[in-house]
Design a protein around this motif. Structure first.
Motif, PDB file in Angstrom:
ATOM      1  N   LYS A  94      61.885  54.142  10.624  1.00  0.00           N
ATOM      2  CA  LYS A  94      63.155  53.258  10.393  1.00  0.00           C
ATOM      3  C   LYS A  94      63.974  51.377  10.561  1.00  0.00           C
ATOM      4  O   LYS A  94      64.166  50.836  10.471  1.00  0.00           O
ATOM      5  N   GLN A  95      62.758  51.444  11.674  1.00  0.00           N
ATOM      6  CA  GLN A  95      62.681  50.291  12.500  1.00  0.00           C
ATOM      7  C   GLN A  95      61.578  49.073  11.272  1.00  0.00           C
ATOM      8  O   GLN A  95      61.671  47.560  11.168  1.00  0.00           O
ATOM      9  N   LEU A  96      60.727  49.701  10.331  1.00  0.00           N
ATOM     10  CA  LEU A  96      60.259  48.647   9.367  1.00  0.00           C
ATOM     11  C   LEU A  96      61.677  49.013   8.316  1.00  0.00           C
ATOM     12  O   LEU A  96      61.439  49.466   7.378  1.00  0.00           O
ATOM     13  N   VAL A  97      61.293  47.324   7.618  1.00  0.00           N
ATOM     14  CA  VAL A  97      62.352  46.827   6.528  1.00  0.00           C
ATOM     15  C   VAL A  97      61.335  46.198   5.798  1.00  0.00           C
ATOM     16  O   VAL A  97      61.519  45.345   5.831  1.00  0.00           O
ATOM     17  N   ILE A  98      61.902  46.850   4.337  1.00  0.00           N
ATOM     18  CA  ILE A  98      61.283  46.307   3.105  1.00  0.00           C
ATOM     19  C   ILE A  98      62.473  44.770   2.737  1.00  0.00           C
ATOM     20  O   ILE A  98      62.930  45.367   2.339  1.00  0.00           O
TER      21      ILE A  98
END
Length: 193
Positions: free
Chosen positions: A101-105
């Protein structure tokens, strides 16, 4: 004043933008080095996932003519520069983002068109290029296969009507003249005795 290091960094990012057919802007805050490495491996060799400086990226994007990232360059930023199959890369990014969830597109672009985060997800939902090509090949192959089956069925029907396969008749016809040619040669020899 611009330092040579910054100038070369801008040139490299500009080159990445120009060589890519798509790019996806992400925020990676909270991801470990091991997770970033795992993401890079999942993206494959045709995609370069680079952590970039926002000010240098803004300059490079402007030089490359990419307007999709205007106003989006804030916080810890990384860009996936996609040179190969954009669908496969977008799928890898969205799959990774689901489990991490830390990777935000944030946004992206594809062949010069700006994409928001939901459009990147829609791109990821498409079938891969290889699967699409396989379907097209199947559609193109179907008429040829149907024609081959029809021709084979006609051949079988003709063979049934003639009573014997055409391939079996040809050798018998070749053997008959040879037998006739031998008979006259034997006949005169019989008359001489």
């Amino acid at each position: 004043m611009a330092t040579p290091t910054k100038v070369s960094a801008v040139a490299e990012i500009t080159n990445d933008f120009k060589e890519s057919n798509a790019a996806v802007l992400t925020e990676y805050r909270g991801l470990t080095v091991a997770q970033l490495k795992q993401l890079r491996v999942s993206l494959g060799q045709d995609t370069k996932f680079a952590v970039v400086k926002n000010t240098l990226t803004a300059i490079a994007a402007k030089e490359a003519g990419v307007e999709a990232f205007d106003g989006q360059l804030a916080g810890p930023t990384a860009i996936a520069f996609i040179k190969g199959d954009a669908v496969a890369a977008a799928k890898s990014l969205t799959d990774f983002a689901k489990t991490n969830k830390q990777l935000v597109i944030k946004t992206g672009y594809f062949e010069g068109k700006a994409l928001n985060a939901s459009e990147v997800a829609a791109l990821a939902a498409l079938e891969s290029r290889e699967l699409q090509l396989a379907k097209v090949a199947g559609v193109l192959k179907a008429p040829a296969a149907a024609a081959a089956r029809i021709i084979d069925a006609l051949r079988l029907k003709l063979e049934e009507e003639n009573g014997a396969p055409a391939a079996a008749e040809a050798p018998a016809a070749e053997e008959a003249p040879a037998a006739e040619a031998e008979a006259p040669a034997d006949a005169p020899a019989a008359e001489e005795n």
